[in-house]
Design a protein around this motif. Sequence first.
Motif, PDB file in Angstrom:
ATOM      1  N   THR A 203       0.753  -1.205   0.001  1.00 31.65           N
ATOM      2  CA  THR A 203       0.035  -0.085   0.012  1.00 31.65           C
ATOM      3  C   THR A 203       0.934   1.281  -0.076  1.00 31.65           C
ATOM      4  OG1 THR A 203      -1.703  -1.288   1.206  1.00 31.65           O
ATOM      5  CG2 THR A 203      -1.850   1.233   1.295  1.00 31.65           C
ATOM      6  N   THR A 204       0.618   2.229  -0.747  1.00 30.11           N
ATOM      7  CA  THR A 204       1.403   3.464  -0.955  1.00 30.11           C
ATOM      8  C   THR A 204       0.733   4.710  -0.753  1.00 30.11           C
ATOM      9  OG1 THR A 204       0.986   3.770  -3.345  1.00 30.11           O
ATOM     10  CG2 THR A 204       2.753   2.226  -2.909  1.00 30.11           C
ATOM     11  N   SER A 205       1.380   5.727  -0.442  1.00 28.48           N
ATOM     12  CA  SER A 205       0.579   7.102  -0.358  1.00 28.48           C
ATOM     13  C   SER A 205       0.416   7.668  -1.529  1.00 28.48           C
ATOM     14  CB  SER A 205       1.504   7.975   0.566  1.00 28.48           C
ATOM     15  OG  SER A 205       2.882   8.223  -0.156  1.00 28.48           O
ATOM     16  N   ASP A 206      -0.324   8.481  -1.857  1.00 28.29           N
ATOM     17  CA  ASP A 206      -0.677   9.073  -3.133  1.00 28.29           C
ATOM     18  C   ASP A 206       0.236  10.251  -3.326  1.00 28.29           C
ATOM     19  OD1 ASP A 206      -1.769  10.209  -5.319  1.00 28.29           O
ATOM     20  OD2 ASP A 206      -3.611  11.031  -4.253  1.00 28.29           O
ATOM     21  N   PRO A 207       1.269  10.246  -4.407  1.00 29.17           N
ATOM     22  CA  PRO A 207       2.236  10.974  -4.717  1.00 29.17           C
ATOM     23  C   PRO A 207       1.643  12.726  -5.051  1.00 29.17           C
ATOM     24  CG  PRO A 207       2.625   9.039  -6.047  1.00 29.17           C
ATOM     25  CD  PRO A 207       1.330   9.041  -5.317  1.00 29.17           C
ATOM     26  N   ASP A 208       0.457  12.378  -5.565  1.00 25.96           N
ATOM     27  CA  ASP A 208      -0.167  13.881  -5.874  1.00 25.96           C
ATOM     28  C   ASP A 208      -0.747  14.516  -4.560  1.00 25.96           C
ATOM     29  OD1 ASP A 208       0.282  13.635  -8.600  1.00 25.96           O
ATOM     30  OD2 ASP A 208      -1.995  12.420  -8.750  1.00 25.96           O
ATOM     31  N   ALA A 209      -0.870  13.943  -3.539  1.00 25.63           N
ATOM     32  CA  ALA A 209      -1.187  14.210  -2.345  1.00 25.63           C
ATOM     33  C   ALA A 209      -0.195  14.691  -1.246  1.00 25.63           C
ATOM     34  CB  ALA A 209      -2.204  13.715  -1.712  1.00 25.63           C
ATOM     35  N   LYS A 210       1.166  14.747  -1.678  1.00 31.28           N
ATOM     36  CA  LYS A 210       2.251  14.621  -0.938  1.00 31.28           C
ATOM     37  C   LYS A 210       2.467  15.860  -0.023  1.00 31.28           C
ATOM     38  CE  LYS A 210       5.538  16.824  -4.442  1.00 31.28           C
ATOM     39  NZ  LYS A 210       6.648  16.561  -4.864  1.00 31.28           N
ATOM     40  N   GLU A 211       1.997  16.925  -0.361  1.00 26.50           N
ATOM     41  CA  GLU A 211       1.957  18.084   0.550  1.00 26.50           C
ATOM     42  C   GLU A 211       1.200  18.103   1.681  1.00 26.50           C
ATOM     43  OE1 GLU A 211       1.503  18.690  -2.913  1.00 26.50           O
ATOM     44  OE2 GLU A 211       3.508  19.211  -3.543  1.00 26.50           O
ATOM     45  N   ALA A 212      -0.132  17.519   1.440  1.00 24.11           N
ATOM     46  CA  ALA A 212      -0.848  17.283   2.720  1.00 24.11           C
ATOM     47  C   ALA A 212      -0.643  16.294   3.497  1.00 24.11           C
ATOM     48  CB  ALA A 212      -2.473  17.341   2.259  1.00 24.11           C
ATOM     49  N   PHE A 213      -0.038  15.209   2.777  1.00 19.89           N
ATOM     50  CA  PHE A 213       0.184  13.841   3.503  1.00 19.89           C
ATOM     51  C   PHE A 213       1.504  14.090   4.422  1.00 19.89           C
ATOM     52  CE2 PHE A 213       1.776   9.753   4.045  1.00 19.89           C
ATOM     53  CZ  PHE A 213       0.818   8.865   4.512  1.00 19.89           C
ATOM     54  N   PHE A 214       2.701  14.911   3.917  1.00 19.60           N
ATOM     55  CA  PHE A 214       3.935  15.047   4.669  1.00 19.60           C
ATOM     56  C   PHE A 214       4.094  16.262   5.387  1.00 19.60           C
ATOM     57  CE2 PHE A 214       4.856  11.777   1.516  1.00 19.60           C
ATOM     58  CZ  PHE A 214       5.312  10.990   2.251  1.00 19.60           C
ATOM     59  N   GLU A 215       3.153  17.233   5.308  1.00 12.90           N
ATOM     60  CA  GLU A 215       3.147  18.507   6.145  1.00 12.90           C
ATOM     61  C   GLU A 215       2.806  18.224   7.483  1.00 12.90           C
ATOM     62  OE1 GLU A 215      -0.955  20.568   5.702  1.00 12.90           O
ATOM     63  OE2 GLU A 215       0.415  21.038   4.436  1.00 12.90           O
ATOM     64  N   SER A 216       3.582  18.911   8.601  1.00 16.30           N
ATOM     65  CA  SER A 216       3.481  18.696  10.129  1.00 16.30           C
ATOM     66  C   SER A 216       1.823  18.966  10.265  1.00 16.30           C
ATOM     67  CB  SER A 216       4.386  19.621  10.800  1.00 16.30           C
ATOM     68  OG  SER A 216       5.606  19.156  10.523  1.00 16.30           O
ATOM     69  N   SER A 217       1.448  18.544  11.356  1.00 15.19           N
ATOM     70  CA  SER A 217       0.179  18.659  11.897  1.00 15.19           C
ATOM     71  C   SER A 217       0.072  19.984  12.523  1.00 15.19           C
ATOM     72  CB  SER A 217      -0.169  17.666  12.830  1.00 15.19           C
ATOM     73  OG  SER A 217      -0.563  16.365  12.185  1.00 15.19           O
ATOM     74  N   GLU A 218      -1.008  20.676  12.348  1.00 12.40           N
ATOM     75  CA  GLU A 218      -1.028  22.117  13.298  1.00 12.40           C
ATOM     76  C   GLU A 218      -0.907  21.909  14.909  1.00 12.40           C
ATOM     77  OE1 GLU A 218      -1.316  25.317  12.266  1.00 12.40           O
ATOM     78  OE2 GLU A 218      -1.230  24.474  10.002  1.00 12.40           O
ATOM     79  N   GLY A 219       0.112  22.801  15.373  1.00  9.62           N
ATOM     80  CA  GLY A 219       0.070  22.429  16.857  1.00  9.62           C
ATOM     81  C   GLY A 219       1.445  21.753  17.183  1.00  9.62           C
ATOM     82  N   LYS A 220       2.087  21.005  16.439  1.00  7.41           N
ATOM     83  CA  LYS A 220       3.227  20.000  16.629  1.00  7.41           C
ATOM     84  C   LYS A 220       4.351  20.359  16.083  1.00  7.41           C
ATOM     85  CE  LYS A 220       0.099  16.007  16.972  1.00  7.41           C
ATOM     86  NZ  LYS A 220       0.045  14.667  16.867  1.00  7.41           N
ATOM     87  N   ASN A 221       4.688  21.972  15.842  1.00  8.92           N
ATOM     88  CA  ASN A 221       5.731  22.448  15.351  1.00  8.92           C
ATOM     89  C   ASN A 221       7.067  22.014  16.440  1.00  8.92           C
ATOM     90  OD1 ASN A 221       4.697  23.421  13.100  1.00  8.92           O
ATOM     91  ND2 ASN A 221       4.144  25.461  14.129  1.00  8.92           N
ATOM     92  N   TYR A 222       6.486  21.679  17.942  1.00 13.75           N
ATOM     93  CA  TYR A 222       7.617  21.481  18.656  1.00 13.75           C
ATOM     94  C   TYR A 222       8.531  20.197  18.221  1.00 13.75           C
ATOM     95  CZ  TYR A 222       4.289  17.848  20.282  1.00 13.75           C
ATOM     96  OH  TYR A 222       3.536  16.987  20.269  1.00 13.75           O
TER      97      TYR A 222
END
Length: 96
Positions: free
Chosen positions: A62-81
């Motif tokens: 099973t793979t991630s969608d290469p077209d959705a890489k920005e949303a899939f790999f960006e940090s969640s809000e509030g977890k910049n620490y």
Amino acid sequence: MTEQTAWPLWEVFVRANRGLSHVHVGSLVAPDAEMAVRNARDLYTRRGEGVSIWVVPTDAITTSDPDAKEAFFESSEGKNYRHAVYYTASEGVPHL
């Protein structure tokens, strides 16, 4: 006349030396896992460079969608620490 069924596609991973990670080296078709391992040995370790072979049916991956890489790999809000750029090195600690 009988109907022919296609052999499944297998992904091949080889570990070159003990302690190293398995690396994807290619794909092959084979009727079953045992034959896939034997064929992988013959195709991808002819010069004795492998110590371990993994074969995985392609349809089991099973793979991630290469077209959705920005949303899939960006940090969640509030977890910049979680990013080390927000920390400063302590003074007087030579090993950091």
